[in-house]
Design a protein around this motif. Sequence first.
Motif, mmCIF file in Angstrom:
data_model
loop_
_atom_site.group_PDB
_atom_site.id
_atom_site.type_symbol
_atom_site.label_atom_id
_atom_site.label_comp_id
_atom_site.label_asym_id
_atom_site.label_seq_id
_atom_site.Cartn_x
_atom_site.Cartn_y
_atom_site.Cartn_z
ATOM 1 N N GLY A 67 39.663 45.870 37.078
ATOM 2 C CA GLY A 67 39.938 44.903 38.135
ATOM 3 C C GLY A 67 38.921 43.791 38.243
ATOM 4 O O GLY A 67 39.138 42.809 38.951
ATOM 5 N N GLU A 103 51.843 46.688 39.474
ATOM 6 C CA GLU A 103 51.596 47.416 40.726
ATOM 7 C C GLU A 103 52.657 48.485 40.957
ATOM 8 O O GLU A 103 52.353 49.620 41.351
ATOM 9 C CB GLU A 103 51.561 46.427 41.888
ATOM 10 N N GLU A 109 51.994 51.391 38.680
ATOM 11 C CA GLU A 109 50.887 52.222 39.155
ATOM 12 C C GLU A 109 51.349 53.141 40.290
ATOM 13 O O GLU A 109 50.989 54.318 40.337
ATOM 14 C CB GLU A 109 49.737 51.333 39.643
ATOM 15 N N ILE A 118 45.253 48.107 41.400
ATOM 16 C CA ILE A 118 45.038 47.022 40.443
ATOM 17 C C ILE A 118 43.658 46.395 40.606
ATOM 18 O O ILE A 118 42.908 46.207 39.646
ATOM 19 C CB ILE A 118 46.120 45.942 40.597
#
Length: 460
Positions: free
Chosen positions: A126, A29, A32, A120
């Motif tokens: 996902g 995370e 990202e 995510i």
Amino acid sequence: MTEPANATLPTVDARIHPRGGLDILSRAEVAELADASAGGMHDLLRRCALAVLTSGSQSDDPRAAQELYPDFDIQVHQLDRGVRIDLHKAPAMAFVDGDIIRGVAELLAATVRDLAYRAIELDEEGGRDLDTSEGITDAVFGLLRNARVLQPSDPNLVVCWGGHSINREEYMYTKEVGYQLGLRELDICTGCGPGAMKGPMKGATIAHAKQRRRRGRYIGVTEPGIIAAESPNPIVNHLVIMPDIEKRLEAFVRLGHGIVVFPGGVGTAEEILYLLGILLREENAGVPFPLILTGPTSSAPYFEQIDRFIRLTLGDAATERYEIIIGDPAAVAKRMAAGVRKVREHRLAQRDSFFFNWSLNVPLEFQRPFVPSHEAMAALDLHHGRKPFELAADLRRAFSGIVAGNVKEDGMRRIEQHGPFLIHGDTDMMQSLDALLRAFVEQRRMKIAGEYRPCYRVVA
């Protein structure tokens, strides 16, 4: 600790350790959120965070804050004991005596939380099926649950829609309605911005204090294209950033137990058409959903014109799903409280949850993201003879495109490059639409400040 930074406007460098709502993030995370490549998440995080840090701004230009704070940046770090957010040249208005305002810190943490979840959970890997109605609804549920706004308590959440650009009398009226709702211990959910999104929350805070209601909820639901133009108002204590306007609208109708609509512009018209299009489906005929349109006496002509437009386009049956109350905040609150009680009875009978309206049927045409390109806007089927909910879906898209051209950066860029959107349809429908939009312009409902230049042209 914070340190002043040098800039034209006062700025601050700071390290924030969020408390509550953002306990931990994974390495994936964080990666990202730090991705600054084309299509990466970092630019989106920066723009949304800047909107939160300028909470309370009266501008509705999404580029204004970026121009005022061009060197602002944000970095998110994973630590052994939690998360740290580093701010570089952040607006000093978000700080007091060197410390970030607690409410602003909470909204900043919510921004990081929602964008991390989106990066995510809703990407191609996902595992969520975003090509089906059920999959999209499941994604909306997941976003709201992750934001911790789904509470298994008695129904009491009223969604308030209305414009960010309203006059003083209309704003004071929204406060009085919010006050009357709060006296009846109803919580408030809005689009989180200024104007009719702030007024009901402000009124409800006073009423909740009088009723000694110490945990009133003031939920703001927004999306990345809107938040930069409509920064969260300072009263919001639960912020949720949905990925797009369609999921934002579904979040409103799944969360809320009733909706009050105040005067507004194209965004408000979009919301009304979205909800009516859903309620006009046969599957939703027996689902109670109190919907009240209201404003001060001076706003009566506004609602008369909205009502005429709905009758012309969707038919008289659509008007049976809402009630218009003018100049009587107490009556609005009483009717809404009674409607919420009916919602409670229906949920009990259907064994549906109080915190998420699973029984409401939202068709896929209302859920698929609409990208308002010039080709897509010109291709909208705005003609008589269609099923009301189908026509409502395309009318909603037309207004959504105008919202994008007015206040969303991508839409504004398209208008600058290719000129105004062209909207085609049956003559009487286009004449009514053009009259409605002209009224919005004349009443200054399109923009808070500055001269409005239409991003559209209606063609009969």
